[in-house]
Design an enzyme around this catalytic site. Structure first.
Site, PDB file in Angstrom:
ATOM      1  N   ASP A 151      36.733  33.374  63.887  1.00 59.23           N
ATOM      2  CA  ASP A 151      35.651  32.403  64.093  1.00 59.23           C
ATOM      3  C   ASP A 151      34.769  32.175  62.861  1.00 59.23           C
ATOM      4  OD1 ASP A 151      36.448  32.005  66.663  1.00 59.23           O
ATOM      5  OD2 ASP A 151      35.004  33.407  67.546  1.00 59.23           O
TER       6      ASP A 151
ATOM      7  N   HIS B 152      43.521  36.417  35.258  1.00 56.76           N
ATOM      8  CA  HIS B 152      42.847  36.103  36.525  1.00 56.76           C
ATOM      9  C   HIS B 152      42.504  37.377  37.295  1.00 56.76           C
ATOM     10  CE1 HIS B 152      44.525  31.727  36.462  1.00 56.76           C
ATOM     11  NE2 HIS B 152      43.528  31.912  35.628  1.00 56.76           N
TER      12      HIS B 152
ATOM     13  N   ASP C 241      34.130  36.599  32.878  1.00 58.78           N
ATOM     14  CA  ASP C 241      34.321  35.150  32.951  1.00 58.78           C
ATOM     15  C   ASP C 241      33.691  34.711  34.259  1.00 58.78           C
ATOM     16  OD1 ASP C 241      35.190  32.524  33.147  1.00 58.78           O
ATOM     17  OD2 ASP C 241      37.274  32.957  32.592  1.00 58.78           O
TER      18      ASP C 241
ATOM     19  N   ASP D  21      31.006  27.564  33.162  1.00 62.18           N
ATOM     20  CA  ASP D  21      32.223  28.365  32.944  1.00 62.18           C
ATOM     21  C   ASP D  21      32.074  29.095  31.607  1.00 62.18           C
ATOM     22  OD1 ASP D  21      34.734  29.433  32.875  1.00 62.18           O
ATOM     23  OD2 ASP D  21      35.804  27.526  32.675  1.00 62.18           O
TER      24      ASP D  21
ATOM     25  N   HIS E 146      47.270  31.270  26.654  1.00 57.92           N
ATOM     26  CA  HIS E 146      46.740  30.112  27.387  1.00 57.92           C
ATOM     27  C   HIS E 146      46.258  29.060  26.408  1.00 57.92           C
ATOM     28  CE1 HIS E 146      42.566  31.464  26.658  1.00 57.92           C
ATOM     29  NE2 HIS E 146      42.947  32.682  27.018  1.00 57.92           N
TER      30      HIS E 146
ATOM     31  N   HIS F  73      39.744  23.074  28.699  1.00 57.40           N
ATOM     32  CA  HIS F  73      40.001  22.205  29.851  1.00 57.40           C
ATOM     33  C   HIS F  73      38.744  21.395  30.092  1.00 57.40           C
ATOM     34  CE1 HIS F  73      37.616  24.986  32.398  1.00 57.40           C
ATOM     35  NE2 HIS F  73      38.277  25.970  31.815  1.00 57.40           N
TER      36      HIS F  73
ATOM     37  N   HIS G  33      38.239  23.433  36.627  1.00 60.59           N
ATOM     38  CA  HIS G  33      39.309  22.780  35.857  1.00 60.59           C
ATOM     39  C   HIS G  33      39.233  21.327  36.281  1.00 60.59           C
ATOM     40  CE1 HIS G  33      41.794  26.678  35.059  1.00 60.59           C
ATOM     41  NE2 HIS G  33      40.571  26.719  34.573  1.00 60.59           N
TER      42      HIS G  33
ATOM     43  N   GLU H  86      37.703  28.205  24.720  1.00 60.55           N
ATOM     44  CA  GLU H  86      37.851  29.575  25.191  1.00 60.55           C
ATOM     45  C   GLU H  86      39.057  30.317  24.624  1.00 60.55           C
ATOM     46  OE1 GLU H  86      39.031  29.823  29.399  1.00 60.55           O
ATOM     47  OE2 GLU H  86      38.597  27.690  29.554  1.00 60.55           O
TER      48      GLU H  86
ATOM     49  N   TYR I  17      44.599  39.098  23.641  1.00 60.39           N
ATOM     50  CA  TYR I  17      44.882  40.083  24.696  1.00 60.39           C
ATOM     51  C   TYR I  17      45.946  41.022  24.141  1.00 60.39           C
ATOM     52  CZ  TYR I  17      42.615  36.131  26.836  1.00 60.39           C
ATOM     53  OH  TYR I  17      41.734  35.108  27.086  1.00 60.39           O
TER      54      TYR I  17
ATOM     55  N   ARG J 118      37.841  37.421  25.163  1.00 59.54           N
ATOM     56  CA  ARG J 118      37.781  35.956  25.242  1.00 59.54           C
ATOM     57  C   ARG J 118      36.322  35.562  25.076  1.00 59.54           C
ATOM     58  NH1 ARG J 118      40.423  35.301  29.512  1.00 59.54           N
ATOM     59  NH2 ARG J 118      38.891  35.015  31.185  1.00 59.54           N
TER      60      ARG J 118
ATOM     61  N   GLU K  46      33.993  32.053  25.641  1.00 59.27           N
ATOM     62  CA  GLU K  46      34.097  30.703  26.220  1.00 59.27           C
ATOM     63  C   GLU K  46      32.733  30.045  26.334  1.00 59.27           C
ATOM     64  OE1 GLU K  46      35.472  30.619  30.333  1.00 59.27           O
ATOM     65  OE2 GLU K  46      36.057  28.515  30.111  1.00 59.27           O
TER      66      GLU K  46
END
Ligand code: GLY
Ligand code: MN
Ligand code: MN
Length: 446
Positions: free
Chosen positions: A47, A250, A267, A278, A357, A361, A368, A392, A396, A413, A415
């Site tokens: 619910d 991610h 991030d 972002d 990557h 973007h 995105h 960004e 790695y 990273r 960004e």
């Protein structure tokens, strides 16, 4: 007075939404109509539902945040071109799930020409669409496609009474997404606010960081600030990756302890009035970079600053990415993580072991964001004033035997969110430091 509250920017006015609808209608052929459903509530479990998030295109054209609405645009209709179907007023439901505007409230608050309750939808749609031969719907929305089929069946039946049936179906998305790619001044004001909230949240996490905490403690600091400043929460799942969790692009588990000598990559961006911030920052858990961490960090920072500096009208994301790849590959060779000549390591893609990557973007109502990246297969979209993009780059470095020990398992990273201006660019996220000395100073002074 509550501490440290940012003033809220003005909301976009109903008049501005009406102008967007008019601009979309101006793009349509004769005898066209547009149908755009809003979002519905989504079940989280049994619910419980996820907090409501309006469909971005529907919101862009209406500013309406209620679930289960439908926008119908009818260019040239004498009684009014913008029609909305919406939930009915219902005291019992409203006692459970909150206030609804109803048709009368929709017309008054959102200045649409006509609003009707959803119960009237099917009966009214065929009359509203009579004689409209070209139907524009979002092709990625199953509800819109089902509605288009229904409209076709009804207008086809009308053929026997001498009405022309719908004969052309078109995807409305490219038209709306081209509009959304160029942000207006009032949108940039909201995006700047989302970016500034996000920047404050990152500063807060830097100040709070210390060994012994876990990743979720920094997530809590970040998301506290988002909501404290009136944002609806994170614009996407917050990533807090300590140590080699920073190498997982991610990573959202955010459940590991933060180690004394580790870096932590965050991030995270706030959503404000449906616009996304972002930001990524990477900093030492305990406030001081080791020599190896500083070397890799400065490599990413130089590539990131070079990319930001290249942003101006006419530049392309491909050029910006190519510059980043060159800078990072040169850095990897200098660090001894790649052998040989920079050009060769770019050409054989070996840099991709460390940077897999792209650099940018579009950013807007979606993190995105929509908008084409290419005009055709060979032509990247040139940057124009009002476009907003992220920058960004990252490195790695796997925790692998062939990597020199001090560099193993490092994910870095950086960004920022950048708007293209007539003279070049404006960094919306400059409120959170990214230079080594500035980060160390902020963390030392708490
Ligand atoms: N946070 C998602 C991205 O940076 O693209
Ligand atoms: Mn991003
Ligand atoms: Mn990001």
């Amino acid at each position: 007075m509550l501490p440290d509250l940012m003033p809220r920017p003005a909301a976009i006015t109903p008049d501005a939404y009406a102008k967007r609808r008019a601009a979309l209608m101006a793009e349509l052929p004769a005898n066209a109509a547009v149908l755009i459903p809003g979002a519905s509530l989504a079940t989280r479990s049994r619910d419980s539902e996820y907090p409501f998030r309006q469909n971005s295109d529907f919101y862009y054209l209406t500013g309406i945040v209620e679930p289960d609405a439908l926008l119908v645009l009818l260019p040239g209709r004498a009684e009014g071109q913008s029609v909305v179907f919406c939930q009915n007023r219902d005291p019992l439901w409203e006692a459970w799930t909150g206030r609804r505007l109803g048709a009368v409230g929709m017309e008054a608050e959102h200045e649409v020409d006509d609003a009707y309750e959803n119960a009237e939808r099917d009966a009214r749609l065929s009359a509203l669409l009579a004689g409209r031969e070209q139907l524009f719907v979002p092709f990625d929305d199953p509800e819109a496609l089902a509605l288009a089929e229904q409209v076709y069946a009804e207008t086809e039946a009308g053929r026997r009474r001498g009405m022309p049936p719908v004969s052309g179906f078109h995807d409305v998305n490219p038209l709306i997404h081209a509009m959304r790619l160029i942000k207006s001044d009032d949108e940039i004001t909201l995006m700047r606010h989302a970016a500034e909230i996000s920047a404050r949240a990152h500063c807060r996490a830097m100040r709070a960081s210390k060994a012994g905490l876990s990743e979720y403690h920094l997530q809590a600091e970040i998301e506290h600030e988002f909501v404290w400043q009136g944002g609806s929460g994170p614009a996407y799942s917050t990533i807090v990756g300590g140590g080699d969790n920073g190498c997982v692009l991610h990573y959202v588990e955010n459940c590991s302890p933060l180690g004394e000598g580790d870096l932590v990559l965050i991030d995270a961006g706030a959503e404000f009035d449906l616009y996304a911030g972002d930001i990524t920052r990477t900093f030492p858990v305990s406030g001081t970079f080791s020599e190896a961490q500083r070397e890799v960090y400065e490599t990413v920072l130089a590539a990131q600053e070079g990319a930001v500096a290249a942003i101006k009208p006419g530049a392309t994301l491909n050029q910006i990415h190519a510059g980043v790849v060159r800078d990072l590959t040169a850095g990897l060779v200098k660090l001894g993580l790649l052998d040989g000549e920079v050009d060769e390591r770019m050409a054989d893609n070996s840099y991709r072991r460390f940077y897999l990557h792209s650099t940018s973007h579009w950013l807007g109502l979606d993190v995105h964001d929509v908008g084409a990246y290419r005009l055709d297969a060979d032509t990247p979209v040139p940057l124009e004033v009002g476009m907003v993009l992220t920058v960004e780059p990252g490195l790695y470095i796997p925790d692998a035997e062939d990597i020199p020990e001090p560099y193993r398992g490092m994910g870095i990273r950086i960004e920022d969110d950048v708007v293209v201006t007539a003279t070049g660019h404006d960094v919306l996220t400059a409120g959170v430091p990214k230079r080594v000395a500035e980060i160390e100073m902020l963390m030392a002074n708490k």
